[in-house]
Every structure is written in C-alpha cells, then in structure tokens.
Design a protein around this motif. Structure first.
Motif, PDB file in Angstrom:
ATOM      1  N   UNK A   1      -5.523 -48.397  11.074  1.00  0.00           N
ATOM      2  CA  UNK A   1      -4.974 -47.612   9.980  1.00  0.00           C
ATOM      3  C   UNK A   1      -5.017 -46.121  10.207  1.00  0.00           C
ATOM      4  N   UNK A   2      -5.167 -45.706  11.482  1.00  0.00           N
ATOM      5  CA  UNK A   2      -5.198 -44.284  11.831  1.00  0.00           C
ATOM      6  C   UNK A   2      -4.089 -43.995  12.842  1.00  0.00           C
ATOM      7  N   UNK A   3      -3.158 -43.162  12.453  1.00  0.00           N
ATOM      8  CA  UNK A   3      -2.058 -42.774  13.336  1.00  0.00           C
ATOM      9  C   UNK A   3      -2.400 -41.448  14.008  1.00  0.00           C
ATOM     10  N   UNK A   4      -2.538 -41.469  15.317  1.00  0.00           N
ATOM     11  CA  UNK A   4      -2.795 -40.259  16.080  1.00  0.00           C
ATOM     12  C   UNK A   4      -1.469 -39.677  16.549  1.00  0.00           C
ATOM     13  N   UNK A   5      -1.284 -38.380  16.315  1.00  0.00           N
ATOM     14  CA  UNK A   5      -0.031 -37.712  16.659  1.00  0.00           C
ATOM     15  C   UNK A   5      -0.339 -36.593  17.651  1.00  0.00           C
ATOM     16  N   UNK A   6      -0.290 -36.874  18.959  1.00  0.00           N
ATOM     17  CA  UNK A   6      -0.639 -35.845  19.940  1.00  0.00           C
ATOM     18  C   UNK A   6       0.510 -34.900  20.229  1.00  0.00           C
ATOM     19  N   UNK A   7       0.176 -33.668  20.562  1.00  0.00           N
ATOM     20  CA  UNK A   7       1.168 -32.679  20.978  1.00  0.00           C
ATOM     21  C   UNK A   7       0.460 -31.611  21.784  1.00  0.00           C
ATOM     22  N   UNK A   8       1.162 -31.025  22.746  1.00  0.00           N
ATOM     23  CA  UNK A   8       0.579 -29.964  23.560  1.00  0.00           C
ATOM     24  C   UNK A   8       0.442 -28.677  22.764  1.00  0.00           C
ATOM     25  N   UNK A   9      -0.594 -27.941  23.055  1.00  0.00           N
ATOM     26  CA  UNK A   9      -0.803 -26.665  22.394  1.00  0.00           C
ATOM     27  C   UNK A   9       0.319 -25.703  22.761  1.00  0.00           C
ATOM     28  N   UNK A  10       0.720 -24.895  21.804  1.00  0.00           N
ATOM     29  CA  UNK A  10       1.733 -23.885  22.082  1.00  0.00           C
ATOM     30  C   UNK A  10       3.123 -24.305  21.663  1.00  0.00           C
ATOM     31  N   UNK A  11       4.095 -23.498  22.048  1.00  0.00           N
ATOM     32  CA  UNK A  11       5.481 -23.721  21.665  1.00  0.00           C
ATOM     33  C   UNK A  11       6.060 -24.947  22.352  1.00  0.00           C
ATOM     34  N   UNK A  12       7.094 -25.565  21.755  1.00  0.00           N
ATOM     35  CA  UNK A  12       7.759 -26.696  22.418  1.00  0.00           C
ATOM     36  C   UNK A  12       8.215 -26.319  23.824  1.00  0.00           C
ATOM     37  N   UNK A  13       7.978 -27.205  24.764  1.00  0.00           N
ATOM     38  CA  UNK A  13       8.334 -26.934  26.155  1.00  0.00           C
ATOM     39  C   UNK A  13       7.172 -26.431  26.972  1.00  0.00           C
ATOM     40  N   UNK A  14       6.114 -25.984  26.289  1.00  0.00           N
ATOM     41  CA  UNK A  14       4.910 -25.540  26.991  1.00  0.00           C
ATOM     42  C   UNK A  14       4.231 -26.743  27.629  1.00  0.00           C
ATOM     43  N   UNK A  15       3.812 -26.629  28.875  1.00  0.00           N
ATOM     44  CA  UNK A  15       3.273 -27.762  29.606  1.00  0.00           C
ATOM     45  C   UNK A  15       1.752 -27.843  29.574  1.00  0.00           C
ATOM     46  N   UNK A  16       1.120 -27.030  28.767  1.00  0.00           N
ATOM     47  CA  UNK A  16      -0.324 -27.116  28.630  1.00  0.00           C
ATOM     48  C   UNK A  16      -1.040 -26.093  29.482  1.00  0.00           C
ATOM     49  N   UNK A  17      -2.376 -26.129  29.422  1.00  0.00           N
ATOM     50  CA  UNK A  17      -3.181 -25.161  30.145  1.00  0.00           C
ATOM     51  C   UNK A  17      -3.219 -23.819  29.423  1.00  0.00           C
ATOM     52  N   UNK A  18      -3.972 -22.880  29.966  1.00  0.00           N
ATOM     53  CA  UNK A  18      -4.052 -21.532  29.408  1.00  0.00           C
ATOM     54  C   UNK A  18      -4.329 -21.589  27.907  1.00  0.00           C
ATOM     55  N   UNK A  19      -5.427 -22.218  27.561  1.00  0.00           N
ATOM     56  CA  UNK A  19      -5.718 -22.547  26.165  1.00  0.00           C
ATOM     57  C   UNK A  19      -6.201 -21.314  25.406  1.00  0.00           C
TER      58      UNK A  19
END
Length: 227
Positions: free
Chosen positions: A29-47
């Motif tokens: 009953x828990x829906x996890x909604x993951x997304x990368x930090x930052x603007x759309x198109x950002x590939x992660x890192x540099x947090x």
C-alpha cells in the motif's frame, strides 16, 4: 495508497527504487515515486543543497497528500552541505548520518516550513550505494558475472563491521574498490544486476541504517500517519 516521492542522487538509485523497492512496497500500500534530483533531463550527481531544496519544496507543496524522502550518498556530498563538516572523519557512521540528516531537515524547515516538513523522511546512504552490494559478496560476484572476484569482495567486506562502514575517501569508497577490481564497472546496469542478485532482505539484515530508513517508510502504514 500512501505515496512517497524519492529524490534520487543518480540513475542507479532511481533504478534501485524501481527494481528493488517498488515490487515490495506497492503490494503493502505504499507507492514509491523516484525521480532524479534537479531539472528534467539532469542525469544525477553533483548533489547541491539548492537543487534538493527546490525538489523537496515542489513535491511537498505540489502534492500535499504525499510524503517525500531522499536517497543519496554521504560520500558524494559537497563539503558545504548541511551537517557534512560537523563531525570528525573517524566518527561513528550513525552519528555522521544523523548529523547530515538533522542539519538538512533543520535547513529545509527554515526554507519550506514546519508543517509541510512533517511529511519529509531524510536518508543518506553510508557511505555509498555500492556498500549495499557488499552485503553478500558471493551474490555480488554472480550478479556482475565475475565469479572469480568473490574472494576479493569477501576480503574487502571482512575488514569492516558492516557494509555501511566501508570507508569514505577518493580511494577507498565502495565504488572505488569495485572499480579497482573491475575497470569496466558500469554503475547503473551492473549495480542493479548485482543488487537483484544480493536481494533486499540480505541488504536490510546487514545494513542497519538502510533498514531503518525502509522501516520508517513502512511505519507510515502501521501508524496511520498519511495526510
């Protein structure tokens, strides 16, 4: 259904949530909604904290029935990140994690407000995502199709109290140790394949801080705290 936004540092963490956590949590009953930090198109890192603050604010204020959490590595945090410089390098991992998480929450409360932040669950992975893979060195070696490396991986694991203690430096962080053994290590793909082979139950048994995070998310159902 309780919804929890998971702000991920990179593609590997996002894949981990989708492949390892969602199949376990959704039936509960828990829906996890993951997304990368930052603007759309950002590939992660540099947090950077500024990116995190914007993402937390958008999720908590834009989805007022949901919770929000983080999934990023202590190792990769910049020195100016809240709480990163407050403890000595040899401090206990639980104290280090708490210092960052508490300081992060305090600063986000200042910027976003106390009320919305009641739906925020902080988490920092000690010291790095790859530490989870050392929960079962044999399975790790099978997952990356490098059976011959199992003894090397066991030797690394045996040096530490737990996988989460594998230390934090440009040479000895978990991913750096793996790259020294596997020059072709591809984090998103191979990290996910290894995680699937190791299994979530083993990771939770060997990695107390990681288990505490997931237990806190699970407790949203038990304590009926959903907004």
């Amino acid at each position: 259904m309780i919804r929890v936004h998971v702000i991920c540092e990179g593609q590997t963490e996002e894949m981990f949530v989708n492949e390892m956590l969602t199949p376990v949590f959704f039936p509960k009953g828990i829906q996890l909604v993951p997304a990368l930090v930052g603007k759309p198109g950002h590939k992660g890192g540099n947090f950077k904290f500024e990116r995190l603050q914007a993402d937390v604010k958008n999720r908590l204020l834009g989805d007022r029935t949901a919770y929000c959490t983080t999934f990023f590595d202590y190792y990769g945090l910049p020195q100016g990140f809240p709480g990163k410089d407050t403890l000595a390098a040899h401090a206990d991992i639980r104290d280090k994690a708490a210092a960052v998480q508490d300081a992060m929450v305090d600063e986000l409360i200042r910027l976003i407000g106390q009320d919305s932040m009641r739906r925020f669950i902080p988490f920092v992975q000690m010291y790095e995502y790859e530490a989870l893979l050392f929960s079962d060195p044999d399975a790790f070696a099978i997952g990356v199709d490098r059976i011959s490396l199992n003894q090397h991986l066991k030797a690394i694991s045996a040096q530490f109290e737990s996988p989460e203690h594998i230390n934090n430096s440009p040479v000895t962080a978990p991913s750096k140790r793996i790259e020294a053994l596997m020059a072709d290590y591809q984090k998103p793909l191979m990290g996910t394949l290894a995680a699937l082979e190791v299994g979530l139950d083993v990771m939770r048994a060997k990695c107390a801080l990681f288990n505490d995070w997931l237990t806190r998310i699970e407790s949203l159902l038990v304590t009926n705290e959903a907004i």
